[in-house]
Design a protein around this motif. Structure first.
Motif, PDB file in Angstrom:
ATOM      1  N   UNK A  71      10.327  -6.828  -1.883  1.00  0.00           N
ATOM      2  CA  UNK A  71      10.380  -6.907  -3.341  1.00  0.00           C
ATOM      3  C   UNK A  71       9.112  -6.353  -3.969  1.00  0.00           C
ATOM      4  N   UNK A  72       7.972  -6.664  -3.379  1.00  0.00           N
ATOM      5  CA  UNK A  72       6.701  -6.161  -3.910  1.00  0.00           C
ATOM      6  C   UNK A  72       6.631  -4.639  -3.840  1.00  0.00           C
ATOM      7  N   UNK A  73       7.098  -4.083  -2.711  1.00  0.00           N
ATOM      8  CA  UNK A  73       7.060  -2.625  -2.564  1.00  0.00           C
ATOM      9  C   UNK A  73       7.967  -1.945  -3.578  1.00  0.00           C
ATOM     10  N   UNK A  74       9.230  -2.358  -3.633  1.00  0.00           N
ATOM     11  CA  UNK A  74      10.165  -1.646  -4.512  1.00  0.00           C
ATOM     12  C   UNK A  74       9.821  -1.871  -5.974  1.00  0.00           C
ATOM     13  N   UNK A  75       9.283  -3.037  -6.300  1.00  0.00           N
ATOM     14  CA  UNK A  75       8.897  -3.308  -7.681  1.00  0.00           C
ATOM     15  C   UNK A  75       7.702  -2.458  -8.095  1.00  0.00           C
ATOM     16  N   UNK A  76       6.666  -2.452  -7.283  1.00  0.00           N
ATOM     17  CA  UNK A  76       5.487  -1.658  -7.608  1.00  0.00           C
ATOM     18  C   UNK A  76       5.806  -0.172  -7.655  1.00  0.00           C
ATOM     19  N   UNK A  77       6.664   0.283  -6.736  1.00  0.00           N
ATOM     20  CA  UNK A  77       6.991   1.709  -6.673  1.00  0.00           C
ATOM     21  C   UNK A  77       7.826   2.161  -7.867  1.00  0.00           C
ATOM     22  N   UNK A  78       8.764   1.311  -8.296  1.00  0.00           N
ATOM     23  CA  UNK A  78       9.665   1.703  -9.379  1.00  0.00           C
ATOM     24  C   UNK A  78       9.198   1.247 -10.754  1.00  0.00           C
ATOM     25  N   UNK A  79       8.266   0.303 -10.795  1.00  0.00           N
ATOM     26  CA  UNK A  79       7.828  -0.222 -12.080  1.00  0.00           C
ATOM     27  C   UNK A  79       8.849  -1.146 -12.705  1.00  0.00           C
ATOM     28  N   UNK A  80       9.773  -1.680 -11.886  1.00  0.00           N
ATOM     29  CA  UNK A  80      10.809  -2.576 -12.378  1.00  0.00           C
ATOM     30  C   UNK A  80      10.998  -3.733 -11.403  1.00  0.00           C
ATOM     31  N   UNK A  81      11.106  -4.920 -11.939  1.00  0.00           N
ATOM     32  CA  UNK A  81      11.356  -6.102 -11.120  1.00  0.00           C
ATOM     33  C   UNK A  81      12.738  -6.680 -11.373  1.00  0.00           C
ATOM     34  N   UNK A  82      13.128  -6.752 -12.616  1.00  0.00           N
ATOM     35  CA  UNK A  82      14.355  -7.460 -12.966  1.00  0.00           C
ATOM     36  C   UNK A  82      15.598  -6.917 -12.252  1.00  0.00           C
ATOM     37  N   UNK A  83      15.784  -5.607 -12.109  1.00  0.00           N
ATOM     38  CA  UNK A  83      16.981  -5.127 -11.392  1.00  0.00           C
ATOM     39  C   UNK A  83      17.089  -5.663  -9.969  1.00  0.00           C
ATOM     40  N   UNK A 138       0.830  -1.193   0.000  1.00  0.00           N
ATOM     41  CA  UNK A 138       0.000   0.000   0.000  1.00  0.00           C
ATOM     42  C   UNK A 138       0.873   1.255   0.000  1.00  0.00           C
ATOM     43  N   UNK A 139       2.036   1.197   0.648  1.00  0.00           N
ATOM     44  CA  UNK A 139       2.965   2.319   0.617  1.00  0.00           C
ATOM     45  C   UNK A 139       3.363   2.619  -0.827  1.00  0.00           C
ATOM     46  N   UNK A 140       3.667   1.580  -1.581  1.00  0.00           N
ATOM     47  CA  UNK A 140       4.037   1.756  -2.987  1.00  0.00           C
ATOM     48  C   UNK A 140       2.905   2.404  -3.771  1.00  0.00           C
ATOM     49  N   UNK A 141       1.705   1.937  -3.543  1.00  0.00           N
ATOM     50  CA  UNK A 141       0.549   2.484  -4.249  1.00  0.00           C
ATOM     51  C   UNK A 141       0.349   3.958  -3.932  1.00  0.00           C
ATOM     52  N   UNK A 142       0.461   4.313  -2.661  1.00  0.00           N
ATOM     53  CA  UNK A 142       0.282   5.719  -2.277  1.00  0.00           C
ATOM     54  C   UNK A 142       1.385   6.600  -2.858  1.00  0.00           C
ATOM     55  N   UNK A 143       2.625   6.087  -2.882  1.00  0.00           N
ATOM     56  CA  UNK A 143       3.710   6.860  -3.475  1.00  0.00           C
ATOM     57  C   UNK A 143       3.463   7.100  -4.960  1.00  0.00           C
ATOM     58  N   UNK A 144       2.956   6.099  -5.643  1.00  0.00           N
ATOM     59  CA  UNK A 144       2.624   6.269  -7.059  1.00  0.00           C
ATOM     60  C   UNK A 144       1.531   7.315  -7.230  1.00  0.00           C
ATOM     61  N   UNK A 145       0.542   7.280  -6.353  1.00  0.00           N
ATOM     62  CA  UNK A 145      -0.536   8.271  -6.421  1.00  0.00           C
ATOM     63  C   UNK A 145      -0.019   9.677  -6.123  1.00  0.00           C
ATOM     64  N   UNK A 146       1.031   9.753  -5.310  1.00  0.00           N
ATOM     65  CA  UNK A 146       1.643  11.053  -5.001  1.00  0.00           C
ATOM     66  C   UNK A 146       2.597  11.504  -6.097  1.00  0.00           C
ATOM     67  N   UNK A 147       2.803  10.666  -7.110  1.00  0.00           N
ATOM     68  CA  UNK A 147       3.656  11.027  -8.241  1.00  0.00           C
ATOM     69  C   UNK A 147       5.123  11.141  -7.884  1.00  0.00           C
ATOM     70  N   UNK A 148       5.626  10.229  -7.046  1.00  0.00           N
ATOM     71  CA  UNK A 148       6.975  10.381  -6.498  1.00  0.00           C
ATOM     72  C   UNK A 148       8.067  10.403  -7.558  1.00  0.00           C
ATOM     73  N   UNK A 149       7.887   9.717  -8.668  1.00  0.00           N
ATOM     74  CA  UNK A 149       8.938   9.682  -9.691  1.00  0.00           C
ATOM     75  C   UNK A 149       9.082  11.007 -10.426  1.00  0.00           C
ATOM     76  N   UNK A 150       8.111  11.914 -10.250  1.00  0.00           N
ATOM     77  CA  UNK A 150       8.174  13.230 -10.896  1.00  0.00           C
ATOM     78  C   UNK A 150       8.643  14.319  -9.935  1.00  0.00           C
ATOM     79  N   UNK A 151       9.002  13.936  -8.710  1.00  0.00           N
ATOM     80  CA  UNK A 151       9.518  14.928  -7.766  1.00  0.00           C
ATOM     81  C   UNK A 151      10.879  15.413  -8.251  1.00  0.00           C
TER      82      UNK A 151
END
Length: 234
Positions: free
Chosen positions: A139-151, A93-106
């Motif tokens: 893994x679920x948090x960092x993957x959902x938050x970053x949109x990347x799993x393989x790294x 849920x933390x990942x989801x909220x960060x995405x909703x907050x647009x964290x990658x555009x900060x």
């Protein structure tokens, strides 16, 4: 410096980088929150009670007039809480909220500091078994938050330690239960479909380290389900 020390250092850097986020008059749902809550959220971030930080970390975005700004300002408190296990909010849920907050555009320094916390947390998690948080949750948090799993999987592949291998055994046991791995999503709202990359990783990259006969059963199951027998094996 140990992985755990690196994590604590990354969290300290996060707080310093976000220190420039100015306080503002927080307003929101007066049915769920009292005026006192808004006053505290509008004050010094380090003085906001932990239960209120926890509430903000999980609350739906439309309960706040300026949700992205509020979540950004509280991000160091939220991430320190979830990483240290003091914040009892579902990691995904933390990942989801960060995405909703647009964290990658900060601003880039903010984004960079958050990413370093993710990386340090992942390394620290793999370094100790058992760990404070299960690798599947991290893994679920960092993957959902970053949109990347393989790294993140590649880091695990490269971490050839008894602790990382013990985590791998636990992870395989977990995701093979009722063949969850064949339709596995990450993120509170299933934002990331992890199955294709996870299957490739499990059946190829770490197959020899994951000493679980059920992986052979998985290959047969996949072939049967697909109606074909050309599933790539290691």
């Amino acid at each position: 410096m140990s992985p755990q020390q690196e994590l604590m250092s990354a969290l300290d850097v996060l707080e310093r980088v976000f220190a420039g986020e100015e306080a503002f008059r927080v307003e929101g749902c007066t049915y769920c929150y009292a005026e006192r809550d808004f006053v505290e959220l509008s004050g010094a971030v380090e003085l906001i009670p932990e239960d209120l930080v926890s509430a903000v970390s999980s609350e739906v975005a439309d309960h706040w007039d300026e949700f992205p700004r509020l979540y950004r300002r509280l991000t160091p408190r939220i991430l320190r809480g979830v990483v240290t296990g003091r914040l009892h909010t579902d990691e995904e849920l933390i990942a989801t909220r960060l995405l909703e907050a647009g964290w990658t555009a900060w601003d880039p320094p903010l984004v960079g500091a958050v990413r370093e916390v993710w990386a340090a947390w992942w390394r620290a998690t793999l370094a100790t078994h058992p760990s404070a948080a299960k690798p599947r949750k991290v893994l679920a948090l960092v993957t959902a938050a970053t949109g990347e799993l393989r790294p993140w999987l590649d880091v695990w592949t490269a971490t050839r330690t008894p602790a990382a291998d013990a985590h791998l055994a636990d992870f395989v046991h977990d995701v093979l239960f009722e063949y969850q791995v064949t339709d596995l999503h990450m993120g509170f709202h299933d934002e990331y479909h992890a199955t294709p990359e996870l299957l490739d990783w499990l059946l190829n990259d770490v197959r020899e380290r994951a000493d679980d006969i059920r992986l052979d059963d998985l290959v047969e199951y996949l072939a049967y389900s697909a109606g074909e027998s050309d599933v790539r094996q290691p």
